[in-house]
Every structure is written in C-alpha cells, then in structure tokens.
Design an enzyme around this catalytic site. Structure first.
Site, PDB file in Angstrom:
ATOM      1  N   LYS A  13       7.838  11.694  15.761  1.00  0.00           N
ATOM      2  CA  LYS A  13       8.052  10.312  16.228  1.00  0.00           C
ATOM      3  C   LYS A  13       7.704  10.196  17.718  1.00  0.00           C
ATOM      4  O   LYS A  13       7.049   9.243  18.129  1.00  0.00           O
ATOM      5  CB  LYS A  13       9.511   9.874  16.015  1.00  0.00           C
ATOM      6  CG  LYS A  13       9.992   9.958  14.584  1.00  0.00           C
ATOM      7  CD  LYS A  13      11.381   9.377  14.427  1.00  0.00           C
ATOM      8  CE  LYS A  13      12.447  10.107  15.220  1.00  0.00           C
ATOM      9  NZ  LYS A  13      12.700  11.497  14.817  1.00  0.00           N
ATOM     10  N   ARG A  88      19.598   3.989  13.218  1.00  0.00           N
ATOM     11  CA  ARG A  88      19.943   5.152  12.397  1.00  0.00           C
ATOM     12  C   ARG A  88      21.028   4.821  11.387  1.00  0.00           C
ATOM     13  O   ARG A  88      21.380   5.660  10.566  1.00  0.00           O
ATOM     14  CB  ARG A  88      20.440   6.283  13.290  1.00  0.00           C
ATOM     15  CG  ARG A  88      19.358   7.264  13.733  1.00  0.00           C
ATOM     16  CD  ARG A  88      19.978   8.121  14.801  1.00  0.00           C
ATOM     17  NE  ARG A  88      19.541   9.450  14.886  1.00  0.00           N
ATOM     18  CZ  ARG A  88      18.741   9.924  15.842  1.00  0.00           C
ATOM     19  NH1 ARG A  88      18.193   9.088  16.688  1.00  0.00           N
ATOM     20  NH2 ARG A  88      18.478  11.192  15.929  1.00  0.00           N
ATOM     21  N   ARG A 128       9.726  24.440  19.172  1.00  0.00           N
ATOM     22  CA  ARG A 128       9.529  23.330  20.112  1.00  0.00           C
ATOM     23  C   ARG A 128      10.166  23.669  21.461  1.00  0.00           C
ATOM     24  O   ARG A 128      11.324  24.088  21.517  1.00  0.00           O
ATOM     25  CB  ARG A 128      10.215  22.097  19.514  1.00  0.00           C
ATOM     26  CG  ARG A 128       9.853  20.817  20.159  1.00  0.00           C
ATOM     27  CD  ARG A 128      10.114  19.684  19.227  1.00  0.00           C
ATOM     28  NE  ARG A 128      11.461  19.162  19.378  1.00  0.00           N
ATOM     29  CZ  ARG A 128      11.819  17.939  18.979  1.00  0.00           C
ATOM     30  NH1 ARG A 128      10.943  17.153  18.392  1.00  0.00           N
ATOM     31  NH2 ARG A 128      13.047  17.528  19.131  1.00  0.00           N
ATOM     32  N   ARG A 160      15.514  23.210  23.791  1.00  0.00           N
ATOM     33  CA  ARG A 160      16.674  22.311  23.833  1.00  0.00           C
ATOM     34  C   ARG A 160      17.790  22.899  22.989  1.00  0.00           C
ATOM     35  O   ARG A 160      17.534  23.462  21.932  1.00  0.00           O
ATOM     36  CB  ARG A 160      16.272  20.954  23.243  1.00  0.00           C
ATOM     37  CG  ARG A 160      16.098  19.856  24.261  1.00  0.00           C
ATOM     38  CD  ARG A 160      15.422  18.649  23.669  1.00  0.00           C
ATOM     39  NE  ARG A 160      16.092  18.081  22.504  1.00  0.00           N
ATOM     40  CZ  ARG A 160      15.632  17.023  21.829  1.00  0.00           C
ATOM     41  NH1 ARG A 160      14.517  16.428  22.212  1.00  0.00           N
ATOM     42  NH2 ARG A 160      16.273  16.553  20.791  1.00  0.00           N
ATOM     43  N   ARG A 171      21.124  18.951  12.295  1.00  0.00           N
ATOM     44  CA  ARG A 171      20.398  17.709  12.610  1.00  0.00           C
ATOM     45  C   ARG A 171      19.647  17.193  11.396  1.00  0.00           C
ATOM     46  O   ARG A 171      19.561  15.988  11.181  1.00  0.00           O
ATOM     47  CB  ARG A 171      19.417  17.940  13.767  1.00  0.00           C
ATOM     48  CG  ARG A 171      20.115  18.160  15.083  1.00  0.00           C
ATOM     49  CD  ARG A 171      19.131  18.547  16.152  1.00  0.00           C
ATOM     50  NE  ARG A 171      18.327  17.438  16.636  1.00  0.00           N
ATOM     51  CZ  ARG A 171      17.161  17.593  17.247  1.00  0.00           C
ATOM     52  NH1 ARG A 171      16.640  18.781  17.415  1.00  0.00           N
ATOM     53  NH2 ARG A 171      16.509  16.538  17.679  1.00  0.00           N
TER      54      ARG A 171
HETATM   55  P1  AMP Z   1      17.153  12.321  18.977  1.00  0.00           P
HETATM   56  O1  AMP Z   1      16.452  12.899  20.161  1.00  0.00           O
HETATM   57  O2  AMP Z   1      16.581  11.032  18.515  1.00  0.00           O
HETATM   58  O3  AMP Z   1      17.291  13.342  17.853  1.00  0.00           O
HETATM   59  O4  AMP Z   1      18.660  11.957  19.447  1.00  0.00           O
HETATM   60  C1  AMP Z   1      19.514  12.946  20.016  1.00  0.00           C
HETATM   61  C2  AMP Z   1      20.973  12.555  19.791  1.00  0.00           C
HETATM   62  O5  AMP Z   1      21.260  11.301  20.440  1.00  0.00           O
HETATM   63  C3  AMP Z   1      21.380  12.341  18.340  1.00  0.00           C
HETATM   64  O6  AMP Z   1      21.697  13.551  17.685  1.00  0.00           O
HETATM   65  C4  AMP Z   1      22.602  11.431  18.515  1.00  0.00           C
HETATM   66  O7  AMP Z   1      23.739  12.177  18.961  1.00  0.00           O
HETATM   67  C5  AMP Z   1      22.179  10.536  19.669  1.00  0.00           C
HETATM   68  N1  AMP Z   1      21.476   9.317  19.181  1.00  0.00           N
HETATM   69  C6  AMP Z   1      20.167   8.980  19.363  1.00  0.00           C
HETATM   70  N2  AMP Z   1      19.865   7.812  18.780  1.00  0.00           N
HETATM   71  C7  AMP Z   1      21.002   7.381  18.185  1.00  0.00           C
HETATM   72  C8  AMP Z   1      21.339   6.243  17.395  1.00  0.00           C
HETATM   73  N3  AMP Z   1      20.420   5.298  17.076  1.00  0.00           N
HETATM   74  N4  AMP Z   1      22.622   6.126  16.951  1.00  0.00           N
HETATM   75  C9  AMP Z   1      23.555   7.039  17.255  1.00  0.00           C
HETATM   76  N5  AMP Z   1      23.307   8.153  17.981  1.00  0.00           N
HETATM   77  C10 AMP Z   1      22.047   8.328  18.452  1.00  0.00           C
END
Ligand code: AMP
Length: 230
Positions: A13, A88, A128, A160, A171
């Site tokens: 993404k 989400r 990554r 990370r 995840r």
């Molecule tokens: P990502 O990099 O998109 O995987 O986001 C990292 C973390 O940020 C996720 O595991 C959540 O803890 C939080 N997060 C990101 N986007 C959202 C969302 N739309 N709703 C709730 N938590 C989010």
C-alpha cells in the site's frame, strides 16, 4: 480523485500510495505513518498511540477518525487523496462516507484491494527495513545503494519492531479483522481487487488502467483487475 488502498501490512500500500500520489499530484495519507510521527514527536496523541501500536492493537475509532478528519481538511487534500491504512473498521468507513457527504463530495472513487497470500506477506515483512529518520522502506527488491544505510539521508536502516517475526503473525491476524470493511464497500461496486504478488510496476499499471477506463466512476460489482470475478 479519492482512493482507498486496502490490504494487509506488506501488501504494498505504501509503495503504490507514493507512486499514485506523484502521478496524480494528490497526497497519500497513511494513518500508520501519521501515528508513528506523533509517537516520534511524543505528542499527547503519540503517547496514547504508542500503547496500542506496541500491543499490536487498533486505536479507538473516535481517535483515528478525528485524526483523519483533520488531515483531509488540509488545503493540499482539497483536490483528492489516497488513503492508506484507513478505514480499518466499518465504523471508520461510515464516518468517512459522512465526512465526504458533509463536504458535498461524491463517495470514494475506488477501493483498491491489494491481495496477497499470508506466506508472501510474512516473507516480505520479515525482509523489510525502514529508515528511522525519513520512514523510507527498503526490501530485497528495493535495496539500499550503500549497505544498511538510507539512500536519502544516510541513516542506518532498522527493522521496525512490528516487522519482527513475532509481531508479523499478529498483524496479519489483526488485518483479517478488517475484512468486513471490504464487504461494506463491495455492494456498491467500489472494490477493485489486484493480485499484490506481482511486480510493483505491473500493479501500478493495472490500477492506472482501471482508473483510465472508469475515471471517477465505480467499477463493476466485485471487480478484479484480471477480469475474474471476486
Ligand atoms: P500500519 O502502518 O498501517 O500497519 O499501522 C500501524 C499501527 O497504527 C496499527 O497496527 C494500529 O495500531 C495503528 N493504526 C493505523 N491505522 C489505524 C486505523 N485506521 N485504525 C486504528 N488503528 C490504526
């Protein structure tokens, strides 16, 4: 143009968001990146977010909706945006539809679902590496020029915390909880499913071709970029 990039962590993404953002001159808005920046700057939101993120949990809908609302009301988002990592939950999707309606804007043009198998995703996330300074992501297919150092600022790249193997499985299972979001958009024919195991350029080409074929309108019910039914 208003697009959503939907898919598991590791589906690409961020990569597609960056490419499409440059092509269309609209911002790619990643809630994960925004939250990581808040954490880095130790803001009030960052302190709250860090707890959820390190536990691998989603933030409460009201907090994330407020963050997105503020971001999308910035001047650079007036002509459109590409959202990555939001919505989400179905509550977030409904809130987004409400935000658009409040501003007299048409619903989302397209939900692009980047689909890949768990095996491929685990392998990608495990390989990554991220620049702690600028957030740029490297991998086997996009390596650094100088070993282990960011091409842009020379900082030593790191894995990370949430890309480490023990966190990755969690995840991926958390992502599966977000699948009802696709079901929310599907009946209105807004979902374009793309095989995210292809090369980066092939994925971009399919997205761009679809947007050119159906500019600003919706795709057919459960459309797939390869023409098969979803
Ligand atoms: P990502 O990099 O998109 O995987 O986001 C990292 C973390 O940020 C996720 O595991 C959540 O803890 C939080 N997060 C990101 N986007 C959202 C969302 N739309 N709703 C709730 N938590 C989010």
């Amino acid at each position: 143009m208003r697009l959503l990039l939907f898919g598991s962590p590791g589906a690409g993404k961020g990569t597609q968001g960056k490419i499409l953002s440059e092509r269309h001159g609209i911002p790619a808005v990643s809630t994960g990146d925004m939250l990581r920046e808040e954490v880095r700057q130790k803001t009030d939101l960052g302190v709250v977010a860090a707890g959820y993120m390190s536990a691998g949990e989603l933030l409460p809908d009201d907090i994330i909706i407020k963050l997105v609302r503020q971001r999308l009301s910035q001047p650079d988002a007036a002509e459109g945006w590409i959202l990555d990592g939001f919505p989400r939950t179905v509550a977030q999707a409904k809130a987004l539809d409400r935000m658009l309606a409040e501003h007299g804007l048409a619903p989302i043009d397209r939900v692009i679902y980047l689909e890949a198998s768990p095996e491929v995703l685990e392998k990608r996330l495990g390989g990554r590496w991220t620049c702690p300074e600028c957030g740029r992501v490297y991998s086997e297919s996009v390596p650094t020029i100088v070993e282990d150092h960011c091409d842009d600022d020379g900082a030593r790249v790191i894995q990370r915390e949430d890309d480490k193997p023990e966190a990755v499985k969690h995840r991926l299972s958390l992502f599966r909880q977000s699948l009802p979001v696709l079901d929310y958009y599907r009946p209105e024919g807004r979902v374009l499913t793309i095989d995210a195991e292809q090369e980066v350029d092939a994925i971009t080409d399919q997205i761009v071709a679809d947007l050119q074929r159906n500019p600003g309108s919706r795709v057919g019910l459960g459309s797939r970029a390869d023409g098969a039914n979803a």
